[in-house]
Structure formats: C-alpha cells, structure tokens
Design an enzyme around this catalytic site. Sequence first.
Site, mmCIF file in Angstrom:
data_model
loop_
_atom_site.group_PDB
_atom_site.id
_atom_site.type_symbol
_atom_site.label_atom_id
_atom_site.label_comp_id
_atom_site.label_asym_id
_atom_site.label_seq_id
_atom_site.Cartn_x
_atom_site.Cartn_y
_atom_site.Cartn_z
ATOM 1 N N PHE A 1 13.373 -31.163 34.007
ATOM 2 C CA PHE A 1 14.259 -30.003 34.790
ATOM 3 C C PHE A 1 15.163 -29.566 33.728
ATOM 4 O O PHE A 1 15.959 -30.200 33.047
ATOM 5 C CB PHE A 1 14.689 -30.425 36.032
ATOM 6 C CG PHE A 1 13.756 -31.110 36.801
ATOM 7 C CD1 PHE A 1 12.916 -30.322 37.486
ATOM 8 C CD2 PHE A 1 13.465 -32.425 36.934
ATOM 9 C CE1 PHE A 1 11.909 -30.849 38.453
ATOM 10 C CE2 PHE A 1 12.467 -33.039 37.832
ATOM 11 C CZ PHE A 1 11.853 -32.180 38.422
ATOM 12 N N HIS B 1 12.512 -22.681 21.835
ATOM 13 C CA HIS B 1 12.088 -24.036 22.120
ATOM 14 C C HIS B 1 11.190 -23.806 23.641
ATOM 15 O O HIS B 1 11.574 -23.312 24.457
ATOM 16 C CB HIS B 1 13.435 -24.815 22.667
ATOM 17 C CG HIS B 1 13.272 -26.314 23.083
ATOM 18 N ND1 HIS B 1 12.913 -27.122 22.128
ATOM 19 C CD2 HIS B 1 13.179 -26.681 24.140
ATOM 20 C CE1 HIS B 1 12.727 -28.293 22.740
ATOM 21 N NE2 HIS B 1 12.803 -28.132 24.089
ATOM 22 N N ASP C 1 18.714 -31.999 23.076
ATOM 23 C CA ASP C 1 18.168 -31.018 24.081
ATOM 24 C C ASP C 1 18.588 -31.573 25.659
ATOM 25 O O ASP C 1 18.088 -32.788 25.898
ATOM 26 C CB ASP C 1 16.462 -31.328 24.096
ATOM 27 C CG ASP C 1 15.566 -30.287 25.067
ATOM 28 O OD1 ASP C 1 16.577 -29.488 25.589
ATOM 29 O OD2 ASP C 1 14.597 -30.636 25.209
ATOM 30 N N MET D 1 5.348 -29.386 30.294
ATOM 31 C CA MET D 1 5.158 -30.483 31.190
ATOM 32 C C MET D 1 3.787 -30.433 31.887
ATOM 33 O O MET D 1 3.414 -29.461 32.440
ATOM 34 C CB MET D 1 6.451 -30.219 32.280
ATOM 35 C CG MET D 1 7.858 -30.075 31.561
ATOM 36 S SD MET D 1 9.147 -29.577 32.736
ATOM 37 C CE MET D 1 10.508 -29.571 31.586
ATOM 38 N N MET E 1 16.603 -36.540 23.295
ATOM 39 C CA MET E 1 16.977 -35.976 24.562
ATOM 40 C C MET E 1 18.182 -36.325 25.108
ATOM 41 O O MET E 1 18.943 -37.632 25.127
ATOM 42 C CB MET E 1 15.938 -36.681 25.468
ATOM 43 C CG MET E 1 14.566 -35.854 25.579
ATOM 44 S SD MET E 1 14.316 -34.182 25.287
ATOM 45 C CE MET E 1 15.024 -33.630 27.157
ATOM 46 N N GLY F 1 18.812 -24.053 27.204
ATOM 47 C CA GLY F 1 18.234 -23.143 28.280
ATOM 48 C C GLY F 1 19.215 -22.319 29.217
ATOM 49 O O GLY F 1 19.477 -21.155 28.994
ATOM 50 N N ASP G 1 9.227 -25.774 26.337
ATOM 51 C CA ASP G 1 9.157 -27.135 27.341
ATOM 52 C C ASP G 1 7.774 -27.058 27.927
ATOM 53 O O ASP G 1 7.600 -26.496 28.986
ATOM 54 C CB ASP G 1 10.095 -27.344 28.269
ATOM 55 C CG ASP G 1 11.636 -27.380 27.397
ATOM 56 O OD1 ASP G 1 11.487 -28.367 26.791
ATOM 57 O OD2 ASP G 1 12.360 -26.666 27.540
ATOM 58 N N SER H 1 15.625 -22.666 24.996
ATOM 59 C CA SER H 1 14.656 -23.186 26.065
ATOM 60 C C SER H 1 14.288 -21.890 26.769
ATOM 61 O O SER H 1 14.875 -21.473 27.722
ATOM 62 C CB SER H 1 15.108 -24.121 26.737
ATOM 63 O OG SER H 1 14.004 -24.425 27.529
ATOM 64 N N GLY I 1 21.393 -29.912 28.957
ATOM 65 C CA GLY I 1 22.661 -30.060 29.263
ATOM 66 C C GLY I 1 23.867 -29.630 28.346
ATOM 67 O O GLY I 1 24.950 -29.827 28.412
ATOM 68 N N HIS J 1 7.708 -28.439 22.874
ATOM 69 C CA HIS J 1 8.252 -29.713 23.025
ATOM 70 C C HIS J 1 7.223 -30.189 24.080
ATOM 71 O O HIS J 1 7.288 -29.957 25.234
ATOM 72 C CB HIS J 1 9.621 -29.863 23.557
ATOM 73 C CG HIS J 1 10.209 -31.012 24.153
ATOM 74 N ND1 HIS J 1 11.374 -31.023 24.964
ATOM 75 C CD2 HIS J 1 9.962 -32.189 24.064
ATOM 76 C CE1 HIS J 1 11.699 -32.407 25.580
ATOM 77 N NE2 HIS J 1 10.576 -33.034 24.909
ATOM 78 N N MET K 1 6.037 -32.606 26.859
ATOM 79 C CA MET K 1 6.366 -33.655 27.686
ATOM 80 C C MET K 1 5.012 -34.129 28.404
ATOM 81 O O MET K 1 5.086 -33.604 29.721
ATOM 82 C CB MET K 1 7.390 -33.472 28.711
ATOM 83 C CG MET K 1 8.890 -33.222 27.928
ATOM 84 S SD MET K 1 10.208 -32.165 28.669
ATOM 85 C CE MET K 1 9.621 -30.586 27.991
HETATM 86 C C1 DX5 Z 1 14.159 -30.841 29.760
HETATM 87 C C2 DX5 Z 1 13.762 -29.775 28.670
HETATM 88 C C3 DX5 Z 1 14.947 -29.093 28.115
HETATM 89 C C4 DX5 Z 1 15.763 -28.092 29.192
HETATM 90 C C5 DX5 Z 1 16.931 -27.795 28.382
HETATM 91 O O1 DX5 Z 1 13.173 -31.344 30.327
HETATM 92 O O2 DX5 Z 1 13.170 -30.450 27.658
HETATM 93 O O3 DX5 Z 1 14.440 -28.109 27.031
HETATM 94 O O4 DX5 Z 1 14.825 -27.095 29.529
HETATM 95 O O5 DX5 Z 1 17.398 -26.913 29.564
HETATM 96 P P1 DX5 Z 1 19.105 -26.837 29.902
HETATM 97 O O6 DX5 Z 1 19.753 -26.262 28.586
HETATM 98 O O7 DX5 Z 1 19.129 -26.185 30.873
HETATM 99 O O8 DX5 Z 1 19.596 -28.165 30.097
HETATM 100 ZN ZN ZN Z 2 12.798 -29.567 25.632
#
Ligand code: DX5
Ligand code: ZN
Length: 219
Positions: free
Chosen positions: A142, A32, A171, A36, A136, A193, A34, A8, A173, A65, A67
């Site tokens: 975040f 990936h 996706d 937002m 998810m 990420g 993200d 990510s 943690g 992705h 969001m």
């Molecule tokens: C969360 C995102 C993820 C996130 C993953 O809203 O969709 O893709 O950035 O990041 P880590 O791997 O740091 O949890």
């Molecule tokens: Zn994501």
Amino acid sequence: MKIKLAPSLLAADFSKLGEDIKGIQSYVDMLHLDVMDGHFVPNISFGPPVIEGIRGVTDIEFDVHLMIEKPLSYIEKFVIAGADIITIHVEAPDDTAKCIQLIKSLGKKVGIALNPDTPPYSIKQFVDEIDMVLQMTVFPGFGGQSMVKQALENIPLIREMIGPNTDLQVDGGIYTENCGELTALGANVIVSGTGIFRMPNPVVAALELRKAAIAGQKA
Ligand code: DX5
Ligand code: ZN
C-alpha cells in the site's frame, strides 16, 4: 552517487495518468511503477496494459517494481510493455537467479528488492549481477504508510555490500522531512508516491525532495 528521484505512480490520479506524468517528468529521473498481484501482497494495482498505455505518452525511464509471486512467467510481458528496469523481490518463491538472468537476457536493468525484515545477507550472492537494490522502507502492498525504522539499519550494510557504483533505492513513507536521513545512510534513489503526487504542488514537492536528498548525502 547521483541522487535520482522516482515518483510512484500508485499515488497519481488514475483518471488522468498521462497528465500527471507529463506534469512531473522533467523534474524527476524515472517513474516507479508498483505492480501488485493480490498474492505476494494483499492488494492489486495494475499490469502490462497500463504500462504499455503510459509508454505511449513519455520517454522517461520506467522502473517496474514487481510485487508478484511468479515474476518468471511475467517478466517478458513487462519488457514488451515498456519496462526499462525490472525489480523482483528476493522473498518471491520463483528462483531469483533465473529471474535476474532472464531480465538481463532481454537487455533490461535488474533490481532486487527486500522487505524491512529480510536480512541483507539474503541478497549477497546476487550483488555482482544487478544494477540496483531496493530496500523497502515499508512492508509492500500500500501507498501512504509510515516508514518502518527497522529498515534503516540495513541501508549502510547494503551500501557496503554493493559498493559505491550500484544504485540503492528506498521506497515507502518518504517525504522531504525524512529523505535526508536515508541518503546520509547511503541510499541514492528515492521513491515517493504520496510525498509527490498527493502534495498540493507535485513539482515543488519533487524539487524539495531532491534538495533534502542532496543535503543528506553531504551531511
Ligand atoms: C508500496 C510501494 C511503494 C509505495 C510508495 O508497496 O512499493 O512504491 O507506493 O508510496 P508512498 O510514498 O505513498 O509510501
Ligand atoms: Zn514500489
């Protein structure tokens, strides 16, 4: 199913995105991205101009992705910017079936995402139409959060629903330590990420993540 790694970009160094992408691209399967909007999730990241910019430095598959609250109005802009896979949230107010049709009509792959507390049956009616499900493993918004264990229960249910040939992405943690648990349950596309870009050596981190993912799948 083939294990795919999707770092990510949210955790990369935004002052040198091109460099970070070039450093990792040969060791991973897709990037990936993200997106937002500050409405669907309480955070703002980046949009089509950034994706268009990095499209100029790499041929790697772009896994976008979304969001965002109103994907329908923006899907075409992401396709023009260079998206290869577009994932929309089933919780977004826009009509999911319409979004899927639009993405397909533009010749791109479609994913459907669900939050940790969204029941898996809410995507059942769409599974024959899509290329990927994104479960998810954190509440979106975040990077750097800890995995929500509740989400793990959904993975085998979704794998059963979609069959062996549709990608199941996870996706949030995800690190070498917990990644095998997810692939053992049926996931095959790993987003990470913090676990890649924030590690001392992102290439080594990616190699270790893949090794752990494959070991989990065989377990
Ligand atoms: C969360 C995102 C993820 C996130 C993953 O809203 O969709 O893709 O950035 O990041 P880590 O791997 O740091 O949890
Ligand atoms: Zn994501």
